[in-house]
Motif scaffolding. Structure first.
Motif, short mmCIF file in Angstrom:
data_model
loop_
_atom_site.label_atom_id
_atom_site.label_comp_id
_atom_site.label_asym_id
_atom_site.label_seq_id
_atom_site.Cartn_x
_atom_site.Cartn_y
_atom_site.Cartn_z
N HIS A 30 51.48 34.34 49.30
CA HIS A 30 50.60 33.22 49.66
C HIS A 30 49.63 32.94 48.51
O HIS A 30 49.35 33.82 47.69
CB HIS A 30 49.78 33.54 50.91
N VAL B 186 60.20 37.61 49.97
CA VAL B 186 60.57 36.35 50.60
C VAL B 186 60.04 35.17 49.80
O VAL B 186 58.97 35.24 49.20
CB VAL B 186 60.03 36.32 52.04
N ARG C 268 59.99 42.91 54.56
CA ARG C 268 59.83 41.69 53.79
C ARG C 268 58.39 41.56 53.32
O ARG C 268 57.46 41.96 54.03
CB ARG C 268 60.18 40.47 54.64
N TYR D 116 55.78 38.64 52.02
CA TYR D 116 55.56 37.20 51.96
C TYR D 116 54.41 36.90 51.00
O TYR D 116 53.35 37.53 51.07
CB TYR D 116 55.20 36.65 53.34
N SER E 134 58.07 32.20 48.75
CA SER E 134 56.64 32.06 49.01
C SER E 134 56.30 30.93 49.97
O SER E 134 56.94 29.87 49.97
CB SER E 134 55.92 31.81 47.69
N PHE E 135 55.26 31.15 50.77
CA PHE E 135 54.68 30.08 51.57
C PHE E 135 53.69 29.26 50.76
O PHE E 135 53.19 28.24 51.24
CB PHE E 135 53.96 30.66 52.79
N THR F 25 49.57 38.86 49.66
CA THR F 25 50.92 39.09 50.16
C THR F 25 50.80 39.85 51.46
O THR F 25 49.84 40.61 51.67
CB THR F 25 51.81 39.89 49.18
N ALA G 49 54.72 38.21 45.54
CA ALA G 49 55.63 38.98 46.39
C ALA G 49 56.52 39.88 45.55
O ALA G 49 56.76 41.05 45.89
CB ALA G 49 56.47 38.04 47.25
N SER H 161 61.33 43.78 58.91
CA SER H 161 62.25 42.65 59.07
C SER H 161 63.53 43.00 59.82
O SER H 161 64.22 42.11 60.31
CB SER H 161 62.62 42.08 57.70
N GLN I 212 55.54 33.52 44.97
CA GLN I 212 56.76 34.31 44.77
C GLN I 212 56.52 35.44 43.77
O GLN I 212 56.99 36.56 43.97
CB GLN I 212 57.89 33.41 44.27
N LYS J 85 53.80 27.66 45.07
CA LYS J 85 54.98 28.32 45.64
C LYS J 85 55.54 29.34 44.65
O LYS J 85 55.91 30.46 45.03
CB LYS J 85 56.04 27.29 46.00
N THR K 163 53.14 42.31 54.11
CA THR K 163 54.36 43.09 54.30
C THR K 163 54.65 43.24 55.79
O THR K 163 53.75 43.55 56.57
CB THR K 163 54.22 44.49 53.67
#
Length: 209
Positions: A100, A138, A96, A98, A140-141, A160, A118, A165, A115, A111, A162
């Motif tokens: 940020h 994933v 995955r 992610y 986004s945070f 990001t 990512a 998962s 994305q 957000k 990695t």
């Protein structure tokens, strides 16, 4: 005086002989495959955790971005190439990515930006020959999990990450705790390559000459 020197030399020699065989070779990882198998079978550790620890230890897991950008610069691409090479060694695993951002801008905008970052990382990894089914960008945070707690622009937060998962179709070869088999597979591959080089069996194309 001469007798004292001889005695000292013998003492040093005996001390050297009492050292455990392989003490210089073992960097603390000797026997880890067996230990990990036991922990997996006991439910103390999952293979995903083991693989995740290795991934984080052996390659950079993070790339960074310019402000308000999802473009991969040269440094980010080099890191992703290293990730791709590592991921290819473990066709059983899924990953995955992610996204940020830093704290500048609205929650909704960040957000979406996270994305896009990512997605960019996953697209690059896919172009290196990794199946898209093994990669997930994933949601986004955004700016909710900064590395550096600041309201200002900070490249370290624009990133990001990695991570391992899980496994493709719950691959039974690994989920039954056979971590040692993976280690053995890597060992055989490296030993085979080394033997080819020593015998001179590598073609000019393979050596780059």
């Amino acid at each position: 005086m001469q007798k004292w020197i001889i005695t000292l030399g013998l003492s040093v020699a005996v001390a050297a002989c009492t050292r455990e065989a392989g003490y210089e070779v073992d960097q603390g990882a000797f026997g880890n495959a067996t230990l990990n198998n036991v922990q997996v079978m006991n439910g103390e550790l999952t293979y995903a955790q083991i693989l995740g620890q290795r991934f984080a230890a052996e390659v950079p897991t993070q790339i960074n971005f310019a402000f308000d950008s999802a473009q991969l610069d040269a440094t980010a691409q080099q890191v992703l190439l290293r990730q791709a090479d590592w991921i290819k060694q473990f066709p059983e695993a899924r990953f995955r990515v992610y996204g940020h951002t830093d704290a500048v801008g609205s929650t909704g905008y960040n957000k979406a930006l996270g994305q896009r970052r990512a997605n960019a990382a996953v697209a690059f990894l896919t172009r290196q020959g990794i199946s898209r089914s093994r990669l997930e960008a994933v949601v986004s945070f955004g700016k909710s999990r900064p590395l550096i707690d600041t309201p200002d622009r900070d490249r370290r937060n624009r990133r990001t990450v990695t991570e391992v998962s899980g496994f493709v179709d719950r691959n039974p070869q690994l989920l039954d705790g056979k971590y040692a088999e993976v280690i053995y597979r890597e060992y055989v591959a490296s030993a085979t390559r080394e033997s080819y080089i020593q015998r001179g069996d590598v073609s000019a194309d393979e050596t780059g000459e």
